[in-house]
Design a protein around this motif. Sequence first.
Motif, PDB file in Angstrom:
ATOM      1  N   HIS A  62       0.845  -1.195   0.000  1.00  0.00           N
ATOM      2  CA  HIS A  62       0.000   0.000   0.000  1.00  0.00           C
ATOM      3  C   HIS A  62       0.878   1.242   0.000  1.00  0.00           C
ATOM      4  CE1 HIS A  62      -3.863  -1.888   0.623  1.00  0.00           C
ATOM      5  NE2 HIS A  62      -3.349  -2.613   1.609  1.00  0.00           N
ATOM      6  N   VAL A  78      -1.328   5.951   3.246  1.00  0.00           N
ATOM      7  CA  VAL A  78      -2.780   6.117   3.230  1.00  0.00           C
ATOM      8  C   VAL A  78      -3.263   6.630   4.585  1.00  0.00           C
ATOM      9  CG1 VAL A  78      -3.191   3.700   3.881  1.00  0.00           C
ATOM     10  CG2 VAL A  78      -4.969   4.971   2.691  1.00  0.00           C
ATOM     11  N   LYS A  79      -4.220   7.563   4.535  1.00  0.00           N
ATOM     12  CA  LYS A  79      -4.896   7.998   5.761  1.00  0.00           C
ATOM     13  C   LYS A  79      -5.981   6.977   6.066  1.00  0.00           C
ATOM     14  CE  LYS A  79      -4.122  12.957   5.680  1.00  0.00           C
ATOM     15  NZ  LYS A  79      -4.772  14.269   5.854  1.00  0.00           N
ATOM     16  N   MET A  80      -6.025   6.505   7.297  1.00  0.00           N
ATOM     17  CA  MET A  80      -6.979   5.469   7.669  1.00  0.00           C
ATOM     18  C   MET A  80      -8.362   6.027   7.994  1.00  0.00           C
ATOM     19  SD  MET A  80      -5.220   2.867   7.001  1.00  0.00           S
ATOM     20  CE  MET A  80      -6.302   1.568   7.569  1.00  0.00           C
ATOM     21  N   THR A  81      -8.433   7.326   8.290  1.00  0.00           N
ATOM     22  CA  THR A  81      -9.724   7.978   8.484  1.00  0.00           C
ATOM     23  C   THR A  81      -9.684   9.334   7.796  1.00  0.00           C
ATOM     24  OG1 THR A  81      -9.129   9.094  10.553  1.00  0.00           O
ATOM     25  CG2 THR A  81     -10.054   6.862  10.742  1.00  0.00           C
ATOM     26  N   ALA A 140      -7.666  11.965   9.791  1.00  0.00           N
ATOM     27  CA  ALA A 140      -6.352  11.571  10.305  1.00  0.00           C
ATOM     28  C   ALA A 140      -5.292  12.581   9.889  1.00  0.00           C
ATOM     29  CB  ALA A 140      -5.985  10.179   9.794  1.00  0.00           C
ATOM     30  N   ASP A 173      -0.462   6.342   7.082  1.00  0.00           N
ATOM     31  CA  ASP A 173       0.184   5.123   7.570  1.00  0.00           C
ATOM     32  C   ASP A 173       1.160   4.595   6.529  1.00  0.00           C
ATOM     33  OD1 ASP A 173      -1.210   5.270   9.911  1.00  0.00           O
ATOM     34  OD2 ASP A 173      -2.372   3.443   9.615  1.00  0.00           O
ATOM     35  N   HIS A 206       3.600   1.257   5.369  1.00  0.00           N
ATOM     36  CA  HIS A 206       3.583  -0.201   5.446  1.00  0.00           C
ATOM     37  C   HIS A 206       4.973  -0.786   5.196  1.00  0.00           C
ATOM     38  CE1 HIS A 206      -0.560   0.992   4.654  1.00  0.00           C
ATOM     39  NE2 HIS A 206      -0.920  -0.138   5.224  1.00  0.00           N
ATOM     40  N   ARG A 227       3.517   4.728  15.453  1.00  0.00           N
ATOM     41  CA  ARG A 227       2.087   4.417  15.548  1.00  0.00           C
ATOM     42  C   ARG A 227       1.790   4.136  17.016  1.00  0.00           C
ATOM     43  NH1 ARG A 227      -0.169   0.128  13.370  1.00  0.00           N
ATOM     44  NH2 ARG A 227      -2.127   1.255  13.436  1.00  0.00           N
ATOM     45  N   ARG A 251       1.481  -2.176   9.063  1.00  0.00           N
ATOM     46  CA  ARG A 251       1.574  -0.728   9.274  1.00  0.00           C
ATOM     47  C   ARG A 251       2.605  -0.482  10.373  1.00  0.00           C
ATOM     48  NH1 ARG A 251      -3.950   1.477  10.657  1.00  0.00           N
ATOM     49  NH2 ARG A 251      -4.172  -0.535  11.645  1.00  0.00           N
ATOM     50  N   GLN A 292       3.731   6.380  10.868  1.00  0.00           N
ATOM     51  CA  GLN A 292       2.889   7.330  10.152  1.00  0.00           C
ATOM     52  C   GLN A 292       3.738   8.500   9.681  1.00  0.00           C
ATOM     53  OE1 GLN A 292      -0.151   9.275  12.538  1.00  0.00           O
ATOM     54  NE2 GLN A 292       0.950   8.733  14.393  1.00  0.00           N
TER      55      GLN A 292
END
Length: 147
Positions: free
Chosen positions: A16, A19-22, A25, A29, A31, A67, A112, A115
């Motif tokens: 991935h 990417v923002k998880m929300t 955010a 994040d 990976h 994280r 993950r 961040q």
Amino acid sequence: MHYVQIKRMPGCEDIHLPVKMTELAAGFDLHAALQEPVVLNPGERTLIPAGFAMAMPGGLEAQIRPRSGLAYKHGITCLNTPGTIDADYRGEVKVLLVNLGQEPFVIERHERIAQMVFQSLPQVELQQVEELSDTVRGAGGFGHTGK
């Protein structure tokens, strides 16, 4: 709006991108782009590749931060935190992790691991002077105000 170009590293087509998880955010994040799992023993540190490189415009900095879930549950955090990625760096982004926990921790591909938060930088010019202005605090530091 700032635009940041992202380039996948070879062999990381399945990883991935950040990417923002929300929706709200602050951080993207990152990976793990490992070929094989890595065991991080207590007290050890290692660099984990994130599978991408990027190009940011001048005046922007990317900060690599831990994280909270990994830190709280396993004692896994980032050294040199927040780590700074400068706008002129074009190499693969890697995360410097350390195990401050009591047990070995296995890092798997796709996990993950950190961040990334972007910050705008002010234009600053340093000026050498003979004297500095006075303040109430003065030169007091490192706990001078008490507990």
